[in-house]
Design a protein around this motif. Structure first.
Motif, mmCIF file in Angstrom:
data_model
loop_
_atom_site.group_PDB
_atom_site.id
_atom_site.type_symbol
_atom_site.label_atom_id
_atom_site.label_comp_id
_atom_site.label_asym_id
_atom_site.label_seq_id
_atom_site.Cartn_x
_atom_site.Cartn_y
_atom_site.Cartn_z
ATOM 1 N N LEU A 1 -1.781 -37.857 31.292
ATOM 2 C CA LEU A 1 -3.190 -37.641 30.951
ATOM 3 C C LEU A 1 -3.322 -36.861 29.647
ATOM 4 N N ALA A 2 -2.448 -35.865 29.453
ATOM 5 C CA ALA A 2 -2.489 -35.054 28.232
ATOM 6 C C ALA A 2 -2.160 -35.900 27.005
ATOM 7 N N VAL A 3 -1.227 -36.831 27.143
ATOM 8 C CA VAL A 3 -0.858 -37.708 26.021
ATOM 9 C C VAL A 3 -2.044 -38.589 25.619
ATOM 10 N N ILE A 4 -2.756 -39.130 26.601
ATOM 11 C CA ILE A 4 -3.921 -39.977 26.303
ATOM 12 C C ILE A 4 -4.979 -39.169 25.551
ATOM 13 N N ALA A 5 -5.251 -37.952 26.043
ATOM 14 C CA ALA A 5 -6.240 -37.101 25.378
ATOM 15 C C ALA A 5 -5.792 -36.741 23.968
ATOM 16 N N LEU A 6 -4.495 -36.440 23.805
ATOM 17 C CA LEU A 6 -3.968 -36.093 22.481
ATOM 18 C C LEU A 6 -4.161 -37.237 21.491
ATOM 19 N N ARG A 7 -3.898 -38.454 21.938
ATOM 20 C CA ARG A 7 -4.054 -39.604 21.045
ATOM 21 C C ARG A 7 -5.492 -39.717 20.547
ATOM 22 N N ALA B 1 -2.787 -30.500 10.032
ATOM 23 C CA ALA B 1 -2.766 -29.248 10.785
ATOM 24 C C ALA B 1 -2.546 -29.508 12.267
ATOM 25 N N MET B 2 -3.157 -30.559 12.783
ATOM 26 C CA MET B 2 -2.996 -30.886 14.205
ATOM 27 C C MET B 2 -1.560 -31.291 14.521
ATOM 28 N N ILE B 3 -0.940 -32.058 13.617
ATOM 29 C CA ILE B 3 0.441 -32.483 13.839
ATOM 30 C C ILE B 3 1.361 -31.272 13.922
ATOM 31 N N ASP B 4 1.181 -30.350 12.992
ATOM 32 C CA ASP B 4 2.002 -29.137 12.984
ATOM 33 C C ASP B 4 1.776 -28.320 14.256
ATOM 34 N N GLU B 5 0.517 -28.198 14.635
ATOM 35 C CA GLU B 5 0.155 -27.428 15.825
ATOM 36 C C GLU B 5 0.729 -28.059 17.100
ATOM 37 N N ALA B 6 0.610 -29.372 17.212
ATOM 38 C CA ALA B 6 1.101 -30.065 18.404
ATOM 39 C C ALA B 6 2.613 -29.998 18.509
ATOM 40 N N ARG B 7 3.311 -30.149 17.406
ATOM 41 C CA ARG B 7 4.779 -30.095 17.448
ATOM 42 C C ARG B 7 5.281 -28.715 17.840
ATOM 43 N N LYS B 8 4.616 -27.686 17.337
ATOM 44 C CA LYS B 8 5.014 -26.322 17.715
ATOM 45 C C LYS B 8 4.737 -26.059 19.188
ATOM 46 N N ALA B 9 3.564 -26.491 19.651
ATOM 47 C CA ALA B 9 3.198 -26.244 21.053
ATOM 48 C C ALA B 9 4.087 -27.029 22.010
ATOM 49 N N GLY B 10 4.466 -28.257 21.607
ATOM 50 C CA GLY B 10 5.294 -29.086 22.473
ATOM 51 C C GLY B 10 6.732 -28.622 22.566
ATOM 52 N N GLY B 11 7.211 -27.963 21.507
ATOM 53 C CA GLY B 11 8.567 -27.443 21.539
ATOM 54 C C GLY B 11 9.624 -28.515 21.322
ATOM 55 N N PRO B 12 10.897 -28.110 21.380
ATOM 56 C CA PRO B 12 12.011 -29.031 21.099
ATOM 57 C C PRO B 12 12.054 -30.246 22.025
ATOM 58 N N GLU C 1 4.720 -41.777 17.108
ATOM 59 C CA GLU C 1 4.720 -42.264 15.723
ATOM 60 C C GLU C 1 3.957 -41.316 14.796
ATOM 61 N N VAL C 2 2.849 -40.792 15.276
ATOM 62 C CA VAL C 2 2.029 -39.907 14.438
ATOM 63 C C VAL C 2 2.709 -38.550 14.250
ATOM 64 N N LEU C 3 3.209 -37.977 15.324
ATOM 65 C CA LEU C 3 3.755 -36.623 15.260
ATOM 66 C C LEU C 3 5.131 -36.554 14.611
ATOM 67 N N PHE C 4 5.951 -37.559 14.834
ATOM 68 C CA PHE C 4 7.340 -37.435 14.414
ATOM 69 C C PHE C 4 7.801 -38.497 13.412
ATOM 70 N N ASN C 5 7.041 -39.555 13.204
ATOM 71 C CA ASN C 5 7.490 -40.612 12.304
ATOM 72 C C ASN C 5 6.552 -40.845 11.124
ATOM 73 N N GLY C 6 5.553 -39.950 10.972
ATOM 74 C CA GLY C 6 4.730 -39.968 9.766
ATOM 75 C C GLY C 6 3.687 -41.054 9.681
ATOM 76 N N ARG C 7 3.400 -41.739 10.776
ATOM 77 C CA ARG C 7 2.387 -42.789 10.717
ATOM 78 C C ARG C 7 0.987 -42.190 10.814
ATOM 79 N N ALA C 8 0.039 -42.779 10.110
ATOM 80 C CA ALA C 8 -1.341 -42.305 10.190
ATOM 81 C C ALA C 8 -1.912 -42.644 11.562
ATOM 82 N N PRO C 9 -2.784 -41.796 12.089
ATOM 83 C CA PRO C 9 -3.368 -42.070 13.411
ATOM 84 C C PRO C 9 -4.133 -43.379 13.423
ATOM 85 N N LEU C 10 -3.985 -44.141 14.486
ATOM 86 C CA LEU C 10 -4.760 -45.361 14.662
ATOM 87 C C LEU C 10 -6.168 -45.010 15.134
#
Length: 407
Positions: free
Chosen positions: A335-341, A352-363, A384-393
């Motif tokens: 459910l969290a993944v759907i909301a994040l998308r 800023a959101m990408i940086d924030e999400a990656r830090k909050a999600g952790g390794p 794809e958006v957070l780790f592979n540099g694709r623009a959000p759909l």
């Protein structure tokens, strides 16, 4: 002399009656303490046998626990004990139910919980302790077992209390308690639809207006009352208001008349963060929430086109999606993944959101998304958006569920 003798006899009778009542009360208290100790013992035994292969022993212990809780609940009946003991039983059972899902389930399936609640919800002017204890007991069970069918016949009672309706206006604490009961029950799909059927436009307006009523001290808009009302409307946001000629949904009215006015989306984000810290939300209310519940509410709002408004929830959602926290289930993560998308697609500050999400999600976040990506398109998009540099759909929002566009 005759009058004096009569008075003396009367005093003797009153004294004997008092002592008899006192002995009866003490006997009931002892029975309560004995039954409570027995029930707690059964719960400990159930916990120890849950991982055991002996299904028969588990079932036997559960049956004994079911009989014990039934006897405990009988002590809350109006003809079984004085008000003080009934209140004590309800308070203790509410604490147990809130902390133990197995105990809450046993109470919900006891067969008498409905009548116990209805008998103790009666209130008169100046009397509120027993009905408040009853609502807290109901919240304890509803927070764990929102799908219990025993609550369905009581929904009109809870609704009247939450909307401050009735011959005697309910105290503010009763209104808040009823709103919290309904908010918890709205996490069951069948119950939330039953709740929605009770709410025409005038009822929705009464519910929203109730948070503005002054309490005994003259203060207004208590945070707990505002939040529970906003949460209930959020969980109903995609449903149509009963009998509305324009087919308006709950989210449309809440979006234009309640949520922004009361900073609900900010409060919801703060609540999701508090859940991960295992803290009350609102603060100092003893209201605890499972992570999947806030993830569910945020996902439902995001699906209704409110991704931009949920920007502040990125950090807690990423932590839930990455399973960073206590008791985070796969369902909560999904459910969290759907909301994040939806939020990544709608809010303007993508970097800023990408940086924030990656830090909050952790390794572990990358691993979680990679594991889910093959079967879950939303997980693939977030990966794809957070780790592979694709623009959000662009986020898909069905026009019939886009609250802002439909208004």
């Amino acid at each position: 002399k005759i009058d004096q003798a009569a008075m003396s006899n009367n005093e003797t009778a009153v004294g004997a009656s008092y002592h008899a009542l006192k002995e009866q009360s003490e006997a009931r208290l002892q029975r309560f303490e004995s039954l409570l100790a027995e029930f707690l013992s059964h719960l400990n035994e159930l916990a120890s046998k849950q991982s055991s292969d002996d299904a028969t022993a588990f079932a036997r212990t559960k049956a004994r626990a079911a009989e014990t809780i039934k006897e405990l609940l009988k002590l809350t009946r109006a003809d079984a004990a004085d008000q003080r003991l009934r209140m004590k039983v309800l308070q203790r059972l509410s604490e147990i139910a809130a902390q133990d899902a197995e105990a809450a389930s046993l109470m919900a399936t006891s067969g008498i919980v409905q009548v116990c609640i209805s008998e103790n919800l009666d209130f008169t002017e100046g009397e509120q302790e027993l009905p408040i204890a009853t609502l807290n007991f109901t919240i304890g069970i509803a927070s764990q077992i929102p799908h219990s069918q025993d609550f369905i016949p009581l929904l009109p009672v809870f609704m009247d209390l939450a909307c401050a309706r009735g011959k005697t206006t309910p105290f503010r604490l009763l209104q808040m308690g009823a709103a919290e009961v309904l908010a918890n029950l709205s996490y069951s799909d069948s119950a939330r639809r039953q709740v929605a059927c009770l709410m025409d436009t005038s009822t929705v307006q009464a519910l929203m207006l109730a948070v503005q009523d002054k309490d005994a001290l003259g203060s207004q808009e208590l945070p707990q009352h505002v939040f529970m009302t906003g949460l209930l409307l959020a969980n109903l946001c995609d449903l149509t208001i009963a009998g509305d000629k324009n087919q308006l949904r709950f989210g449309e009215i809440a979006w234009h008349q309640f949520w922004p006015r009361h900073n609900f989306f900010t409060s919801l984000a703060a609540g999701a963060a508090a859940v991960l810290r295992r803290e009350d939300w609102p603060p100092d209310t003893e209201s605890r929430w499972a992570p999947w519940k806030f993830a569910s509410t945020l996902e439902r709002l995001a699906r209704c086109g409110l991704g931009k408004e949920l920007r502040a929830s990125v950090t807690p959602l990423a932590a839930i999606a990455a399973h960073r926290g206590v008791a985070i289930t796969k369902r909560a993560s999904r459910l969290a993944v759907i909301a994040l998308r939806a939020i990544l697609s709608a809010a303007p500050d993508t970097a800023a959101m990408i940086d924030e999400a990656r830090k909050a999600g952790g390794p572990a976040f990358l691993d979680v998304l990679q594991e889910s990506a093959e079967e879950d398109p939303c997980a693939y998009d977030v990966l794809e958006v957070l780790f592979n540099g694709r623009a959000p759909l662009p986020h898909w929002v069905d026009d019939s569920f886009d609250l802002q566009a439909s208004w």
